[in-house]
Motif scaffolding. Structure first.
Motif, PDB file in Angstrom:
ATOM      1  N   ASN A  10     -34.215  -3.103 -24.481  1.00  8.68           N
ATOM      2  CA  ASN A  10     -34.307  -2.242 -25.653  1.00  8.68           C
ATOM      3  C   ASN A  10     -34.564  -0.773 -25.299  1.00  8.68           C
ATOM      4  N   GLY A  11     -34.400  -0.421 -24.024  1.00  7.53           N
ATOM      5  CA  GLY A  11     -34.495   0.965 -23.600  1.00  7.53           C
ATOM      6  C   GLY A  11     -35.894   1.540 -23.600  1.00  7.53           C
ATOM      7  N   ASN A  39     -23.217  -4.946 -23.420  1.00  8.26           N
ATOM      8  CA  ASN A  39     -23.409  -4.215 -24.669  1.00  8.26           C
ATOM      9  C   ASN A  39     -24.882  -4.222 -25.033  1.00  8.26           C
ATOM     10  N   PRO A  41     -28.291  -2.906 -27.142  1.00 10.93           N
ATOM     11  CA  PRO A  41     -28.589  -2.382 -28.481  1.00 10.93           C
ATOM     12  C   PRO A  41     -29.009  -0.921 -28.379  1.00 10.93           C
ATOM     13  N   GLU A  42     -29.025  -0.233 -29.506  1.00  5.90           N
ATOM     14  CA  GLU A  42     -29.536   1.135 -29.535  1.00  5.90           C
ATOM     15  C   GLU A  42     -30.995   1.105 -29.089  1.00  5.90           C
ATOM     16  N   PRO A  43     -31.429   2.060 -28.269  1.00  4.18           N
ATOM     17  CA  PRO A  43     -32.825   2.077 -27.811  1.00  4.18           C
ATOM     18  C   PRO A  43     -33.801   2.205 -28.976  1.00  4.18           C
ATOM     19  N   LEU A  44     -34.907   1.500 -28.880  1.00  2.00           N
ATOM     20  CA  LEU A  44     -35.959   1.612 -29.887  1.00  2.00           C
ATOM     21  C   LEU A  44     -36.718   2.914 -29.652  1.00  2.00           C
ATOM     22  N   GLU A  45     -37.339   3.424 -30.684  1.00  2.00           N
ATOM     23  CA  GLU A  45     -38.050   4.695 -30.569  1.00  2.00           C
ATOM     24  C   GLU A  45     -39.457   4.547 -30.014  1.00  2.00           C
TER      25      GLU A  45
END
Length: 56
Positions: A10-11, A39, A41-45
């Motif tokens: 998740n970055g 692929n 996912p968009e990185p979490l904040e």
């Protein structure tokens, strides 16, 4: 290990400089794709603030 993998996927950084003495936080490990493209996912904040473990 699963938690570090989830954070990396998740970055999110898997290290905390205040605890490890590192100069900065960093994503732990390496993600290697299989046969197809990887692929992510968009990185979490932000990192999660709690971890709940269920006994099943």
């Amino acid at each position: 290990m699963a938690l570090l993998g989830w954070l990396s996927w998740n970055g999110l950084a898997g290290t905390e400089p205040n605890l490890t003495g590192a100069a900065h936080s960093s994503i732990a490990g390496r993600l290697s794709p299989g046969r197809g493209p990887l692929n992510l996912p968009e990185p979490l904040e932000a990192r999660p603030t709690r971890l709940r473990i269920l006994d099943r």
